[in-house]
Design a protein around this motif. Sequence first.
Motif, PDB file in Angstrom:
ATOM      1  N   THR A 330       0.841  -1.196   0.000  1.00  0.00           N
ATOM      2  CA  THR A 330       0.000   0.000   0.000  1.00  0.00           C
ATOM      3  C   THR A 330       0.877   1.247   0.000  1.00  0.00           C
ATOM      4  O   THR A 330       1.766   1.383   0.856  1.00  0.00           O
ATOM      5  CB  THR A 330      -0.919   0.030   1.231  1.00  0.00           C
ATOM      6  N   ASP A 332       0.454   5.176   0.561  1.00  0.00           N
ATOM      7  CA  ASP A 332      -0.550   6.074   1.128  1.00  0.00           C
ATOM      8  C   ASP A 332      -0.041   7.515   1.068  1.00  0.00           C
ATOM      9  O   ASP A 332       0.771   7.937   1.896  1.00  0.00           O
ATOM     10  CB  ASP A 332      -0.840   5.669   2.573  1.00  0.00           C
ATOM     11  N   GLN A 333      -0.490   8.262   0.059  1.00  0.00           N
ATOM     12  CA  GLN A 333      -0.142   9.688  -0.092  1.00  0.00           C
ATOM     13  C   GLN A 333       1.379   9.904  -0.037  1.00  0.00           C
ATOM     14  O   GLN A 333       1.882  10.793   0.649  1.00  0.00           O
ATOM     15  CB  GLN A 333      -0.829  10.523   0.989  1.00  0.00           C
ATOM     16  N   SER A 351      -1.029   7.148  -4.144  1.00  0.00           N
ATOM     17  CA  SER A 351      -1.749   6.157  -3.335  1.00  0.00           C
ATOM     18  C   SER A 351      -2.240   5.016  -4.235  1.00  0.00           C
ATOM     19  O   SER A 351      -2.798   5.266  -5.306  1.00  0.00           O
ATOM     20  CB  SER A 351      -2.947   6.791  -2.621  1.00  0.00           C
ATOM     21  N   THR A 353      -3.056   0.320  -3.830  1.00  0.00           N
ATOM     22  CA  THR A 353      -2.926  -0.915  -3.069  1.00  0.00           C
ATOM     23  C   THR A 353      -2.881  -2.107  -4.022  1.00  0.00           C
ATOM     24  O   THR A 353      -3.648  -2.176  -4.985  1.00  0.00           O
ATOM     25  CB  THR A 353      -4.103  -1.098  -2.093  1.00  0.00           C
ATOM     26  N   GLY A 386       3.863  10.820   3.762  1.00  0.00           N
ATOM     27  CA  GLY A 386       3.041   9.662   3.462  1.00  0.00           C
ATOM     28  C   GLY A 386       3.661   8.402   4.037  1.00  0.00           C
ATOM     29  O   GLY A 386       4.577   8.461   4.870  1.00  0.00           O
ATOM     30  N   ASN A 394       4.493  -0.482   8.564  1.00  0.00           N
ATOM     31  CA  ASN A 394       5.103   0.651   7.871  1.00  0.00           C
ATOM     32  C   ASN A 394       6.528   0.269   7.484  1.00  0.00           C
ATOM     33  O   ASN A 394       7.272  -0.315   8.274  1.00  0.00           O
ATOM     34  CB  ASN A 394       5.119   1.879   8.787  1.00  0.00           C
TER      35      ASN A 394
END
Length: 572
Positions: A330, A332-333, A351, A353, A386, A394
Amino acid sequence: MKLYRNYFRRYKVPFLAGVLCVTLEAVCDLLGPTLMAHIVNNGIEQGSLSGVYHWGTLMLAVTLIGACFAVTRNILASHVSQRMGANLRSDLFKKIISFSEDSADKIEAGSLITRMTNDTAQIVQFVNGIMRIFLKAPLTGLGSIILASLLNFRLSLIIYGVVAVVTLLIYISMKLSYPRFYQLQMAMDQVNLKVQEYLIGVRLVKAFGTYGKEIEKFDEENRNLRQRGISSQMVITLITPFLTLVVGVGTTAVIYLGSRLFMRDLANVGDMTAFTIYMAQILISLIMITNVFTMFVRTKASTARIREVLDSGEDFAPSQATGKLQGRITFDQVTFAYPKGSGVPAIRELSFTVNPGESLAIIGPTGSGKSTIAWLLLRFYDVDSGAIILDNSNLKELGSDVIRSNIAIVPQKPMLFSGSVAENLRWGNQHASPDQLKQAAEKAQADFIVEMAEGYDSLLGSAGVNLSGGQKQRISLARAILKKAPVLILDDATSALDAVTEAKVRENLKHQEDQQTVIIITQRCGTAMSADQILVMENGRKVGWGTHEELLRSCEVYQDIYHTQIESSREG
């Protein structure tokens, strides 16, 4: 000095033994003139042959003992310096292997080679000199000054003046030499870099016939190296005659003043003989100390350059998770700009997934940020803002070792190493059996391997120079397949393959036993069409997402790429 302390701790015993041998050797050398004085005063002047034999035998024994100490310290010096050099090179190589991308960008490859070879050799020579000469010179010089002062204090005042002037000249030499020697090492970096660039691009140079231009470039760097070498030696060349002059004047003054004292019965022949020998020893010691400081200045520059490598950042963060991951990705921004680059983000607020077992094709114009996604996913760089999530973690919380053990990549420019085909394939799995090597090669359509003279034992040249582009890509692909990682990144990995071979490779990847998340970075619509999802990039931004059919209806950038590639080829 911290660099040396760390290594000296490993060889504390032999180093201290060497220092002891140097000290005792210096003591033996210092006893020589005093014993000579006894031979003259208590033997020759008194006409005593037994006195000459007694003191002469003692002097010979001291000389022999000093020689034994000299041989021992030479052996210990070679042992310690060479072992330290080997460990230093090993530590440098380990550090370079673990470089962060920022560190790798900061220090060029040519400079790293110079630091691994020339700078390390300079330090080895310096450490060897410390144990052989550098400690002996000040010990002998200081001892000679003390013993000469005890023999005749009036004459020793001349020695003090000579030492003071020589010390000032050495200080000036160090201040002027250090920046010049540092620039000399940097000029050597540039020469190595030019040679390395030529060797890497030798075929391109031949193809374009630019021999003359390459020779001009090398000559320019070679001239710069020559000028830096002359500049660094010029200070020493100019100061050395002044050192010799000062010591010569001092020796002349000693002889003149000594003769006056002798005429007044304030000095005897033996003491004058010993004093003259001590003066010669001081002269030799001062010359050696001058060479010591010259070597020290060069070594100081080399030490700073090696320290820069050892202090560079690493990319192995502490691992917070272990084991095999599922392969869910993923973004994310995510926004990212290359460090020390133009400052313009290569990725902007991206962004998307990808679920485990799915395939994603990333397509877009040159410079749109496609390969940057791969480098970020491998954590060669950290995002500016992000987050990148691998499974439920993460990326910043995962160690680089964990990340890279779960991701296999086939880079845009396949990199092979000297050695056999099997050794190159086993980069993917060190314990792979011959059958596993064969299966991976078949999936990558690398059937040509069995047709080579030695099959999987055939030797490859550096960077696989004896293979075609397509052959290198297929071996690189087989290597990645052999790793069986949850995530497989293909960065334009089939650009050198024909359409039929590429289609077979894609089909084989789909039918693997272990389902992988496959990221396909490509500029071909024909390659992207087979993926479950397609991400369209332009100027670092996501401008399209969906299947081939969906993008043909909704994404103008994808439509342009498709019409340019597919419809133009049909018309042709």
